[in-house]
Design a protein around this motif. Structure first.
Motif, PDB file in Angstrom:
ATOM      1  N   ASP A 184       0.807  -1.219   0.000  1.00 27.48           N
ATOM      2  CA  ASP A 184       0.000   0.000   0.000  1.00 27.48           C
ATOM      3  C   ASP A 184       0.836   1.263   0.000  1.00 27.48           C
ATOM      4  O   ASP A 184       0.408   2.303  -0.487  1.00 27.48           O
ATOM      5  N   CYS A 185       2.037   1.165   0.575  1.00 30.94           N
ATOM      6  CA  CYS A 185       2.886   2.356   0.649  1.00 30.94           C
ATOM      7  C   CYS A 185       4.334   1.929   0.835  1.00 30.94           C
ATOM      8  O   CYS A 185       4.610   0.865   1.396  1.00 30.94           O
ATOM      9  N   VAL A 186       5.240   2.746   0.349  1.00 34.03           N
ATOM     10  CA  VAL A 186       6.679   2.546   0.510  1.00 34.03           C
ATOM     11  C   VAL A 186       7.196   3.639   1.435  1.00 34.03           C
ATOM     12  O   VAL A 186       6.656   4.753   1.462  1.00 34.03           O
ATOM     13  N   VAL A 187       8.252   3.327   2.207  1.00 33.90           N
ATOM     14  CA  VAL A 187       8.859   4.344   3.072  1.00 33.90           C
ATOM     15  C   VAL A 187      10.377   4.267   2.975  1.00 33.90           C
ATOM     16  O   VAL A 187      10.939   3.242   2.580  1.00 33.90           O
ATOM     17  N   THR A 188      11.024   5.334   3.343  1.00 32.90           N
ATOM     18  CA  THR A 188      12.478   5.348   3.536  1.00 32.90           C
ATOM     19  C   THR A 188      12.741   5.437   5.034  1.00 32.90           C
ATOM     20  O   THR A 188      11.828   5.719   5.823  1.00 32.90           O
ATOM     21  N   SER A 189      13.980   5.236   5.438  1.00 29.98           N
ATOM     22  CA  SER A 189      14.293   5.315   6.867  1.00 29.98           C
ATOM     23  C   SER A 189      14.072   6.726   7.407  1.00 29.98           C
ATOM     24  O   SER A 189      13.693   6.900   8.566  1.00 29.98           O
ATOM     25  N   SER A 190      14.270   7.730   6.566  1.00 32.82           N
ATOM     26  CA  SER A 190      14.106   9.106   7.029  1.00 32.82           C
ATOM     27  C   SER A 190      12.644   9.552   7.044  1.00 32.82           C
ATOM     28  O   SER A 190      12.262  10.425   7.825  1.00 32.82           O
ATOM     29  N   SER A 191      11.814   8.947   6.199  1.00 35.14           N
ATOM     30  CA  SER A 191      10.416   9.391   6.088  1.00 35.14           C
ATOM     31  C   SER A 191       9.426   8.468   6.785  1.00 35.14           C
ATOM     32  O   SER A 191       8.248   8.805   6.904  1.00 35.14           O
ATOM     33  N   ALA A 192       9.871   7.309   7.242  1.00 35.54           N
ATOM     34  CA  ALA A 192       8.945   6.269   7.723  1.00 35.54           C
ATOM     35  C   ALA A 192       8.054   6.743   8.862  1.00 35.54           C
ATOM     36  O   ALA A 192       6.826   6.533   8.838  1.00 35.54           O
ATOM     37  N   LYS A 193       8.608   7.373   9.879  1.00 37.44           N
ATOM     38  CA  LYS A 193       7.811   7.797  11.029  1.00 37.44           C
ATOM     39  C   LYS A 193       6.747   8.792  10.606  1.00 37.44           C
ATOM     40  O   LYS A 193       5.572   8.677  10.994  1.00 37.44           O
ATOM     41  N   ARG A 194       7.121   9.771   9.814  1.00 38.30           N
ATOM     42  CA  ARG A 194       6.177  10.792   9.358  1.00 38.30           C
ATOM     43  C   ARG A 194       5.059  10.169   8.517  1.00 38.30           C
ATOM     44  O   ARG A 194       3.877  10.515   8.672  1.00 38.30           O
ATOM     45  N   ILE A 195       5.410   9.241   7.648  1.00 37.19           N
ATOM     46  CA  ILE A 195       4.411   8.610   6.779  1.00 37.19           C
ATOM     47  C   ILE A 195       3.439   7.768   7.590  1.00 37.19           C
ATOM     48  O   ILE A 195       2.213   7.848   7.400  1.00 37.19           O
ATOM     49  N   LEU A 196       3.959   6.947   8.496  1.00 39.67           N
ATOM     50  CA  LEU A 196       3.069   6.113   9.305  1.00 39.67           C
ATOM     51  C   LEU A 196       2.155   6.972  10.181  1.00 39.67           C
ATOM     52  O   LEU A 196       0.981   6.625  10.394  1.00 39.67           O
ATOM     53  N   GLU A 197       2.662   8.077  10.690  1.00 40.79           N
ATOM     54  CA  GLU A 197       1.826   9.001  11.462  1.00 40.79           C
ATOM     55  C   GLU A 197       0.696   9.553  10.617  1.00 40.79           C
ATOM     56  O   GLU A 197      -0.430   9.745  11.105  1.00 40.79           O
ATOM     57  N   ASN A 198       0.967   9.811   9.351  1.00 39.06           N
ATOM     58  CA  ASN A 198      -0.023  10.425   8.460  1.00 39.06           C
ATOM     59  C   ASN A 198      -0.986   9.423   7.838  1.00 39.06           C
ATOM     60  O   ASN A 198      -1.989   9.824   7.246  1.00 39.06           O
ATOM     61  N   MET A 199      -0.696   8.151   7.967  1.00 34.37           N
ATOM     62  CA  MET A 199      -1.597   7.136   7.418  1.00 34.37           C
ATOM     63  C   MET A 199      -2.862   7.031   8.270  1.00 34.37           C
ATOM     64  O   MET A 199      -2.796   7.041   9.500  1.00 34.37           O
ATOM     65  N   GLU A 200      -4.017   6.924   7.613  1.00 34.28           N
ATOM     66  CA  GLU A 200      -5.277   6.764   8.332  1.00 34.28           C
ATOM     67  C   GLU A 200      -5.361   5.395   9.000  1.00 34.28           C
ATOM     68  O   GLU A 200      -5.954   5.246  10.068  1.00 34.28           O
ATOM     69  N   PRO A 222      35.133   8.096  25.186  1.00 37.59           N
ATOM     70  CA  PRO A 222      34.005   8.496  26.043  1.00 37.59           C
ATOM     71  C   PRO A 222      33.326   9.800  25.644  1.00 37.59           C
ATOM     72  O   PRO A 222      32.159  10.008  25.978  1.00 37.59           O
ATOM     73  N   ASP A 223      34.021  10.673  24.932  1.00 35.71           N
ATOM     74  CA  ASP A 223      33.430  11.955  24.542  1.00 35.71           C
ATOM     75  C   ASP A 223      32.720  11.897  23.183  1.00 35.71           C
ATOM     76  O   ASP A 223      32.105  12.887  22.770  1.00 35.71           O
ATOM     77  N   ALA A 224      32.801  10.755  22.518  1.00 37.18           N
ATOM     78  CA  ALA A 224      32.236  10.646  21.169  1.00 37.18           C
ATOM     79  C   ALA A 224      30.735  10.412  21.204  1.00 37.18           C
ATOM     80  O   ALA A 224      30.215   9.682  22.049  1.00 37.18           O
ATOM     81  N   LYS A 225      30.028  11.042  20.274  1.00 34.76           N
ATOM     82  CA  LYS A 225      28.605  10.800  20.082  1.00 34.76           C
ATOM     83  C   LYS A 225      28.428   9.514  19.271  1.00 34.76           C
ATOM     84  O   LYS A 225      29.172   9.281  18.300  1.00 34.76           O
ATOM     85  N   VAL A 226      27.442   8.705  19.643  1.00 32.31           N
ATOM     86  CA  VAL A 226      27.157   7.459  18.930  1.00 32.31           C
ATOM     87  C   VAL A 226      25.991   7.692  17.983  1.00 32.31           C
ATOM     88  O   VAL A 226      24.871   8.012  18.417  1.00 32.31           O
ATOM     89  N   LEU A 227      26.242   7.549  16.673  1.00 32.02           N
ATOM     90  CA  LEU A 227      25.225   7.768  15.647  1.00 32.02           C
ATOM     91  C   LEU A 227      24.992   6.460  14.914  1.00 32.02           C
ATOM     92  O   LEU A 227      25.931   5.896  14.343  1.00 32.02           O
ATOM     93  N   VAL A 228      23.755   5.966  14.912  1.00 26.59           N
ATOM     94  CA  VAL A 228      23.492   4.660  14.315  1.00 26.59           C
ATOM     95  C   VAL A 228      22.286   4.712  13.384  1.00 26.59           C
ATOM     96  O   VAL A 228      21.436   5.607  13.474  1.00 26.59           O
ATOM     97  N   HIS A 229      22.209   3.715  12.530  1.00 21.14           N
ATOM     98  CA  HIS A 229      21.077   3.558  11.611  1.00 21.14           C
ATOM     99  C   HIS A 229      20.016   2.690  12.282  1.00 21.14           C
ATOM    100  O   HIS A 229      20.357   1.725  12.975  1.00 21.14           O
ATOM    101  N   PRO A 230      18.719   2.994  12.089  1.00 21.22           N
ATOM    102  CA  PRO A 230      17.670   2.180  12.716  1.00 21.22           C
ATOM    103  C   PRO A 230      17.543   0.769  12.135  1.00 21.22           C
ATOM    104  O   PRO A 230      16.719  -0.011  12.624  1.00 21.22           O
ATOM    105  N   GLU A 231      18.346   0.431  11.126  1.00 21.71           N
ATOM    106  CA  GLU A 231      18.420  -0.957  10.684  1.00 21.71           C
ATOM    107  C   GLU A 231      19.216  -1.805  11.672  1.00 21.71           C
ATOM    108  O   GLU A 231      19.222  -3.032  11.591  1.00 21.71           O
ATOM    109  N   CYS A 232      19.895  -1.152  12.629  1.00 20.92           N
ATOM    110  CA  CYS A 232      20.615  -1.881  13.670  1.00 20.92           C
ATOM    111  C   CYS A 232      19.625  -2.503  14.651  1.00 20.92           C
ATOM    112  O   CYS A 232      18.465  -2.093  14.749  1.00 20.92           O
ATOM    113  N   LEU A 233      20.108  -3.487  15.414  1.00 18.25           N
ATOM    114  CA  LEU A 233      19.291  -4.122  16.440  1.00 18.25           C
ATOM    115  C   LEU A 233      18.881  -3.108  17.512  1.00 18.25           C
ATOM    116  O   LEU A 233      19.581  -2.114  17.757  1.00 18.25           O
TER     117      LEU A 233
END
Length: 305
Positions: free
Chosen positions: A124-140, A191-202
């Motif tokens: 019914d719909c396709v999403v990207t990792s960056s748009s998925a939350k916004r799209i699912l929120e907007n789905m009826e 210890p001072d480094a920011k951890v940035l990860v992709h939501p495809e991770c566990l």
């Protein structure tokens, strides 16, 4: 030829033949340097559709080249290395999806863009990792079957408690190699480094991160942050690209195992032969496939912008 000479020849040939080269962010630095556009798969498809060139070369994996063809059916689209596939896109086929739809009647089926064109015709719909939350929120629809990535789907499920999200148990083999122990080990070392990860991770990884988001989101966060050190939890080529983009900052791999061998299959010489005309594979899709996949992608655009 050395690397610089080969790059110069690719640039000369693409200008001479009026070719647009797309390079996904997981490609090597030498390929990014000859590309007209770099970024994530969907963003590249939009760039290709707007590009004046009628011939497009995708340096990435097969589903990305197919998405370019869906959005630019009148253009000649090539993938630089025909063996470059996406393991996650191969995890769910149309017969299995039809079985799942019978198990979940009345559910809206949402597919991550990392899927085949054939599968996109069934959702019914396709999403990207960056748009998925916004799209699912907007789905009826409240009831959603999310395929194929259970990690991205699980990440969304926690963020959207008002939605009833069921998951298919697929995922990215590359990102699933990373573990919580990798985060703890690297944080102890930096210890001072920011951890940035992709939501495809566990989930065990994303819950320890300072930021979880798409490849583009990770890169933008690192570029715009006042922090000077970052641990990067996505395909390891991003570490090198950020080192080039931000030489005043330090970037570390979250795990040496986070390597996509399919993305690494494409070489600068593959790009050269494709531009030259004696390499690569032309992508062909029939009209029904294009029309069916475009329907799901158009809904993504309508809901997510």
């Amino acid at each position: 030829m050395n690397t610089r000479e080969l790059q110069d020849e690719i640039i000369r040939l693409k200008k001479e033949k009026d070719i647009c080269i797309l390079a996904h962010a997981y490609q090597s630095q030498d390929i990014l340097e000859v590309a007209d556009y770099t970024g994530d798969s969907y963003g590249l498809s939009l760039k290709a559709a707007k590009a004046p060139q009628k011939t497009i070369i995708m340096c990435g994996v097969r589903f990305m080249a197919e998405t370019v063809k869906v959005l630019s059916p009148d253009k000649d689209v090539y993938i630089a290395n025909e063996e470059a596939l996406c393991p996650m896109a191969q995890q769910l086929d149309v017969p299995r999806l039809r079985q799942l739809k019978k198990q979940y009647p009345g559910y809206a089926v949402v597919a991550y863009i990392n899927t085949t064109t054939a599968l996109k015709t069934e959702v019914d719909c396709v999403v990207t990792s960056s748009s998925a939350k916004r799209i699912l929120e907007n789905m009826e629809e409240k009831n959603i079957l999310f395929v194929p990535d259970m990690n991205l789907g699980g990440y969304l499920k926690k963020q959207l408690p008002d939605k009833n999200i069921e998951l298919y148990r697929g995922g990215c083999p590359t990102h699933m190699r990373v573990r919580a122990n990798d985060v703890k080990r690297m944080k102890q070392a930096h210890p001072d480094a920011k951890v940035l990860v992709h939501p495809e991770c566990l989930e065990e990884v994303t819950k320890l991160a300072d930021y979880a988001g798409s490849t583009t989101g990770i890169m933008n966060y690192a570029k715009e942050s006042d922090a000077k050190e970052f641990i990067i939890g996505t395909e390891n080529s991003i570490v090198q690209h950020l080192q080039f983009a931000c030489p005043d900052k330090k970037f570390y791999m979250l795990s040496k195992e986070c390597v996509c061998h399919n993305m690494k299959a494409t070489t600068l010489m593959d790009v050269y032969h494709t531009v030259k005309g004696d390499g690569g594979l032309q992508i062909t899709l029939d009209d029904d496939l294009i029309k069916g996949a475009r329907r799901a992608i158009d809904r993504m655009i309508a809901l997510g912008g």
